[in-house]
Design a protein around this motif. Structure first.
Motif, PDB file in Angstrom:
ATOM      1  N   VAL A 175     -11.264   1.572   2.190  1.00 58.08           N
ATOM      2  CA  VAL A 175     -10.882   2.613   3.151  1.00 58.08           C
ATOM      3  C   VAL A 175      -9.606   3.291   2.667  1.00 58.08           C
ATOM      4  O   VAL A 175      -8.659   2.610   2.263  1.00 58.08           O
ATOM      5  CB  VAL A 175     -10.629   1.988   4.552  1.00 58.08           C
ATOM      6  CG1 VAL A 175      -9.980   2.985   5.494  1.00 58.08           C
ATOM      7  CG2 VAL A 175     -11.926   1.440   5.142  1.00 58.08           C
ATOM      8  N   ASN A 176      -9.595   4.609   2.701  1.00 53.38           N
ATOM      9  CA  ASN A 176      -8.344   5.335   2.503  1.00 53.38           C
ATOM     10  C   ASN A 176      -7.550   5.213   3.802  1.00 53.38           C
ATOM     11  O   ASN A 176      -7.795   5.936   4.769  1.00 53.38           O
ATOM     12  CB  ASN A 176      -8.611   6.814   2.190  1.00 53.38           C
ATOM     13  CG  ASN A 176      -9.139   7.015   0.786  1.00 53.38           C
ATOM     14  OD1 ASN A 176      -8.634   6.445  -0.168  1.00 53.38           O
ATOM     15  ND2 ASN A 176     -10.164   7.837   0.655  1.00 53.38           N
ATOM     16  N   SER A 177      -6.590   4.281   3.828  1.00 51.26           N
ATOM     17  CA  SER A 177      -5.963   3.922   5.106  1.00 51.26           C
ATOM     18  C   SER A 177      -5.071   5.025   5.651  1.00 51.26           C
ATOM     19  O   SER A 177      -4.732   5.020   6.828  1.00 51.26           O
ATOM     20  CB  SER A 177      -5.160   2.624   4.956  1.00 51.26           C
ATOM     21  OG  SER A 177      -4.071   2.806   4.071  1.00 51.26           O
ATOM     22  N   CYS A 178      -4.697   5.992   4.798  1.00 50.42           N
ATOM     23  CA  CYS A 178      -3.897   7.116   5.295  1.00 50.42           C
ATOM     24  C   CYS A 178      -4.716   7.980   6.240  1.00 50.42           C
ATOM     25  O   CYS A 178      -4.176   8.675   7.088  1.00 50.42           O
ATOM     26  CB  CYS A 178      -3.400   7.980   4.136  1.00 50.42           C
ATOM     27  SG  CYS A 178      -4.719   8.861   3.269  1.00 50.42           S
ATOM     28  N   SER A 179      -6.021   7.939   6.075  1.00 49.72           N
ATOM     29  CA  SER A 179      -6.897   8.822   6.839  1.00 49.72           C
ATOM     30  C   SER A 179      -7.797   8.021   7.767  1.00 49.72           C
ATOM     31  O   SER A 179      -8.878   8.471   8.132  1.00 49.72           O
ATOM     32  CB  SER A 179      -7.742   9.671   5.886  1.00 49.72           C
ATOM     33  OG  SER A 179      -6.894  10.368   4.998  1.00 49.72           O
ATOM     34  N   ASP A 227      -1.521  11.289   1.580  1.00 48.61           N
ATOM     35  CA  ASP A 227      -1.820  11.297   3.010  1.00 48.61           C
ATOM     36  C   ASP A 227      -3.034  12.170   3.305  1.00 48.61           C
ATOM     37  O   ASP A 227      -3.105  12.807   4.341  1.00 48.61           O
ATOM     38  CB  ASP A 227      -0.588  11.783   3.804  1.00 48.61           C
ATOM     39  CG  ASP A 227      -0.680  11.389   5.280  1.00 48.61           C
ATOM     40  OD1 ASP A 227      -1.372  10.410   5.598  1.00 48.61           O
ATOM     41  OD2 ASP A 227      -0.064  12.085   6.115  1.00 48.61           O
ATOM     42  N   ASP A 228      -3.987  12.217   2.390  1.00 52.40           N
ATOM     43  CA  ASP A 228      -5.048  13.218   2.494  1.00 52.40           C
ATOM     44  C   ASP A 228      -6.380  12.759   1.880  1.00 52.40           C
ATOM     45  O   ASP A 228      -7.242  13.577   1.587  1.00 52.40           O
ATOM     46  CB  ASP A 228      -4.548  14.483   1.762  1.00 52.40           C
ATOM     47  CG  ASP A 228      -5.384  15.694   2.079  1.00 52.40           C
ATOM     48  OD1 ASP A 228      -6.068  15.676   3.106  1.00 52.40           O
ATOM     49  OD2 ASP A 228      -5.360  16.652   1.287  1.00 52.40           O
ATOM     50  N   SER A 229      -6.542  11.463   1.672  1.00 54.99           N
ATOM     51  CA  SER A 229      -7.804  10.946   1.111  1.00 54.99           C
ATOM     52  C   SER A 229      -8.108  11.445  -0.294  1.00 54.99           C
ATOM     53  O   SER A 229      -9.263  11.490  -0.704  1.00 54.99           O
ATOM     54  CB  SER A 229      -8.998  11.295   2.015  1.00 54.99           C
ATOM     55  OG  SER A 229      -9.214  10.261   2.935  1.00 54.99           O
ATOM     56  N   GLU A 230      -7.088  11.817  -1.038  1.00 54.93           N
ATOM     57  CA  GLU A 230      -7.332  12.293  -2.402  1.00 54.93           C
ATOM     58  C   GLU A 230      -6.970  11.269  -3.470  1.00 54.93           C
ATOM     59  O   GLU A 230      -7.621  11.198  -4.505  1.00 54.93           O
ATOM     60  CB  GLU A 230      -6.513  13.572  -2.675  1.00 54.93           C
ATOM     61  CG  GLU A 230      -6.927  14.791  -1.870  1.00 54.93           C
ATOM     62  CD  GLU A 230      -8.230  15.414  -2.367  1.00 54.93           C
ATOM     63  OE1 GLU A 230      -8.694  15.050  -3.463  1.00 54.93           O
ATOM     64  OE2 GLU A 230      -8.789  16.238  -1.630  1.00 54.93           O
ATOM     65  N   CYS A 231      -5.918  10.486  -3.245  1.00 62.69           N
ATOM     66  CA  CYS A 231      -5.336   9.732  -4.360  1.00 62.69           C
ATOM     67  C   CYS A 231      -5.676   8.250  -4.382  1.00 62.69           C
ATOM     68  O   CYS A 231      -5.581   7.612  -5.421  1.00 62.69           O
ATOM     69  CB  CYS A 231      -3.819   9.898  -4.371  1.00 62.69           C
ATOM     70  SG  CYS A 231      -2.974   8.948  -3.078  1.00 62.69           S
ATOM     71  N   GLY A 232      -6.011   7.682  -3.244  1.00 67.72           N
ATOM     72  CA  GLY A 232      -6.403   6.277  -3.206  1.00 67.72           C
ATOM     73  C   GLY A 232      -5.262   5.274  -3.271  1.00 67.72           C
ATOM     74  O   GLY A 232      -5.508   4.069  -3.279  1.00 67.72           O
ATOM     75  N   ALA A 233      -4.013   5.737  -3.293  1.00 65.58           N
ATOM     76  CA  ALA A 233      -2.882   4.801  -3.381  1.00 65.58           C
ATOM     77  C   ALA A 233      -2.792   3.915  -2.133  1.00 65.58           C
ATOM     78  O   ALA A 233      -2.177   2.848  -2.164  1.00 65.58           O
ATOM     79  CB  ALA A 233      -1.569   5.563  -3.563  1.00 65.58           C
ATOM     80  N   CYS A 234      -3.420   4.355  -1.055  1.00 69.45           N
ATOM     81  CA  CYS A 234      -3.353   3.658   0.235  1.00 69.45           C
ATOM     82  C   CYS A 234      -4.562   2.757   0.475  1.00 69.45           C
ATOM     83  O   CYS A 234      -4.742   2.266   1.583  1.00 69.45           O
ATOM     84  CB  CYS A 234      -3.301   4.692   1.354  1.00 69.45           C
ATOM     85  SG  CYS A 234      -4.825   5.680   1.379  1.00 69.45           S
ATOM     86  N   MET A 235      -5.391   2.567  -0.553  1.00 64.42           N
ATOM     87  CA  MET A 235      -6.679   1.885  -0.352  1.00 64.42           C
ATOM     88  C   MET A 235      -6.502   0.473   0.208  1.00 64.42           C
ATOM     89  O   MET A 235      -5.716  -0.327  -0.305  1.00 64.42           O
ATOM     90  CB  MET A 235      -7.433   1.823  -1.688  1.00 64.42           C
ATOM     91  CG  MET A 235      -8.910   1.508  -1.575  1.00 64.42           C
ATOM     92  SD  MET A 235      -9.913   2.893  -0.955  1.00 64.42           S
ATOM     93  CE  MET A 235      -9.849   4.038  -2.356  1.00 64.42           C
ATOM     94  N   SER A 279       0.853  -1.188   0.000  1.00 64.23           N
ATOM     95  CA  SER A 279       0.000   0.000   0.000  1.00 64.23           C
ATOM     96  C   SER A 279       0.888   1.237   0.000  1.00 64.23           C
ATOM     97  O   SER A 279       1.879   1.286   0.719  1.00 64.23           O
ATOM     98  CB  SER A 279      -0.891   0.013   1.237  1.00 64.23           C
ATOM     99  OG  SER A 279      -1.551  -1.223   1.393  1.00 64.23           O
ATOM    100  N   LYS A 280       0.533   2.215  -0.819  1.00 64.98           N
ATOM    101  CA  LYS A 280       1.396   3.384  -0.988  1.00 64.98           C
ATOM    102  C   LYS A 280       0.796   4.626  -0.344  1.00 64.98           C
ATOM    103  O   LYS A 280      -0.418   4.735  -0.194  1.00 64.98           O
ATOM    104  CB  LYS A 280       1.613   3.676  -2.487  1.00 64.98           C
ATOM    105  CG  LYS A 280       2.191   2.506  -3.266  1.00 64.98           C
ATOM    106  CD  LYS A 280       3.554   2.074  -2.736  1.00 64.98           C
ATOM    107  CE  LYS A 280       4.155   0.949  -3.560  1.00 64.98           C
ATOM    108  NZ  LYS A 280       4.792  -0.067  -2.709  1.00 64.98           N
ATOM    109  N   GLU A 281       1.688   5.563  -0.036  1.00 68.42           N
ATOM    110  CA  GLU A 281       1.236   6.871   0.419  1.00 68.42           C
ATOM    111  C   GLU A 281       1.489   7.878  -0.688  1.00 68.42           C
ATOM    112  O   GLU A 281       2.629   8.206  -0.990  1.00 68.42           O
ATOM    113  CB  GLU A 281       1.977   7.308   1.689  1.00 68.42           C
ATOM    114  CG  GLU A 281       1.531   8.688   2.147  1.00 68.42           C
ATOM    115  CD  GLU A 281       2.249   9.135   3.416  1.00 68.42           C
ATOM    116  OE1 GLU A 281       2.140   8.445   4.437  1.00 68.42           O
ATOM    117  OE2 GLU A 281       2.921  10.189   3.369  1.00 68.42           O
TER     118      GLU A 281
HETATM  119  S1  FES Z   1      -2.344   8.346   0.465  1.00 64.28           S
HETATM  120 FE1  FES Z   1      -3.608   9.359  -0.954  1.00 64.28          FE
HETATM  121  S2  FES Z   1      -5.601   8.740  -0.335  1.00 64.28           S
HETATM  122 FE2  FES Z   1      -4.331   7.903   1.164  1.00 64.28          FE
END
Ligand code: FES
Ligand code: FES
Lengths: 313, 158
Positions: free
Chosen positions: B58-62, B42-50, B37-39
């Motif tokens: 879940v956007n796991s960064c948030s 860190d703001d619920s915008e990109c979904g790389a952390c899904m 899972s990527k960051e």
């Molecule tokens: S890191 Fe971008 S949505 Fe979580």
């Protein structure tokens, strides 16, 4: 204002408890903890630097009984505070009787936001741009709050006082939102339409909700209109409603309701739109919301979310 | 005050002690050691952390790790069967759904959530489901086609 030192809490001062019942959550809130459910506003707000994450948190996401959508004795609907947007947009009763609320829930954030973001968090965040606000107001939404001394009920119109501000005390937990039964005296239809630059991951630039009731002869016997992202709080527009009652609910009537909404709007200018643009679009979006509600009241099928399909109307 | 939790990640339980403000993403990457899972933001915008938490995207960064205590967490590492890739992973490879690969773990998790709840999605549903996942490289077309192909394969297999 936050100072640099209060922007971050030291790790040792942070606490977290998980509440499994309302009383435990309220007790923690009375001791200073902030409730957290899906975290889609609180945590994301902290990431934005809007407000630091509170040092004391109480997880409310697993409290049983707050995740139900159920009819009320009065023929209305009680929506538990933990009901997610994903649930609302697919709930058969919501789709059949409160489609404007489904229109709104279906366009909140992304699928992850909708799967985790709760109606309760949405309501208590008191954003003037929240999509569910206008439909909830049009359906007479009442917040059911539980505090240390018991339960009280507050009309949403009296709950929201400004962006991020409400009349709820810090130790009051929202447990449900209750909606009125559909208006008597004819067939009702509802809708929520927003101006959006993209269909997902969007925040309303302008939004409007409408509930329209048609008598047997097709005359509008009742109308509720509320506008979004056009004032410090989402609010009903009595002039728009008056412009509809007694009409045929056609284009001219909807246009008059839209003009009244634009006149009532007190928008701001920001990166997403100027005040003038928002005011101009208030007329268009309110008109579309009204026309969509009328179509649904007539029994026509308009897909959810309405925002994606009402261009040109 | 650090909190003791147990995260079940891809079926394996991990007893952990975490800061109450630690994100699920940092906990899984840093404490569990699964860095698929990527960051991105860190703001619920990109979904790389899904990730999936009890099946929900879940956007796991948030999302706070403490809130996932006792939950079943699925990351991209949990999609394959050992070295055998899942059909979605194969389809992303063969249909141009991957270029740099940074968005791919999140895309795959979002696509998995979609097909779990809607086995026969329209193209519109597919695009909606991955609209919280940003990709700088592919132009999305290969991703959408890959997801549609897997849905069609499954439908064909009944
Ligand atoms: S890191 Fe971008 S949505 Fe979580
Ligand atoms: S493949 Fe590079 S960001 Fe999507």
């Amino acid at each position: 204002m936050s100072t640099a030192t209060s922007m971050t809490t030291s790790a040792s001062s942070r606490t977290y408890v998980e509440a499994r019942d309302v009383a435990t959550a309220v007790a923690a809130m009375s001791a200073g903890a902030r409730p957290i459910a899906g975290g889609t506003d609180l945590v994301v707000g902290a990431r934005h630097g809007k407000a630091p994450l509170p040092a004391a948190l109480v997880g409310i996401h697993r409290i049983p009984g707050l995740g139900d959508v159920a009819p009320t004795d009065g023929g209305g609907l009680r929506i538990g505070a933990l009901v997610t947007h994903a649930t609302l947009m697919a709930d058969p009763t919501v789709l059949a009787s409160y489609p404007g609320l489904a229109d709104a829930s279906a366009i909140v954030g992304s699928h992850a936001t909708r799967a985790n973001g709760t109606l309760g968090g949405n309501v208590m965040n008191s954003s003037p741009a929240m999509d569910t606000g206008a439909p909830l107001l049009c359906h007479g939404g009442v917040a059911v709050l539980v505090g240390p001394v018991g339960e009280r009920r507050v009309a949403l119109a009296d709950l929201w006082t400004g962006p991020g501000r409400s009349t709820a005390a810090p130790d009051e937990l929202l447990v449900a939102v209750e909606l009125d039964a559909l208006p008597a005296g004819g067939a009702s239809g509802s809708s929520y339409v927003r101006l959006q630059y993209r269909r997902q991951m969007e925040i309303a630039i302008v939004g409007a909700g409408a509930v329209v009731t048609l008598g047997a002869d097709g005359t509008v016997t009742g109308a509720k209109v509320a506008i979004t992202a056009l004032a410090p709080v989402i609010h009903r527009v009595a002039e728009s409603e008056a412009a509809l009652v007694g009409t045929d609910g056609g284009f001219e009537a909807a246009k008059a309701a839209g003009a009244a909404a634009a006149a009532a709007a007190r928008p701001i200018s920001d990166v997403r739109g100027s005040a003038d643009y928002r005011r101009a679009m208030a007329a268009v979006i309110t008109r579309r919301a009204v026309l969509t509600a009328v179509r649904r009241a007539r029994g026509e099928s308009v897909p959810v979310p309405a925002s994606d399909t009402t261009f040109g109307s | 005050m650090a909190v003791d939790i147990t995260l079940s990640v891809n079926g394996v339980p991990y007893p952990l002690t975490v800061d109450p403000h630690a994100s699920l993403l940092h906990t899984v990457r840093g404490d569990v050691g699964l860095t698929g899972s990527k960051e991105g933001c860190d703001d619920s915008e990109c979904g790389a952390c899904m990730m999936l938490v009890d099946g929900r995207p879940v956007n796991s960064c948030s999302y706070l790790a403490v809130q996932a205590d006792g939950s079943d967490v699925t990351t991209v590492e949990g999609l394959s069967d050992g070295e055998t890739l899942a059909p979605l992973q194969e389809a992303f490879l063969t249909r141009g759904g991957v270029q740099c690969g940074f968005c791919t773990p999140g895309m795959l998790v979002s696509a998995t959530a979609l097909l779990d709840r809607s086995p026969d999605p329209s193209e519109d549903e597919i695009r909606t489901a991955v609209s919280g996942n940003l990709c700088r490289c592919t132009g999305y077309d290969g991703i959408v086609k890959a997801i549609a192909a897997v849905a069609a394969e499954r439908a064909a297999q009944g």
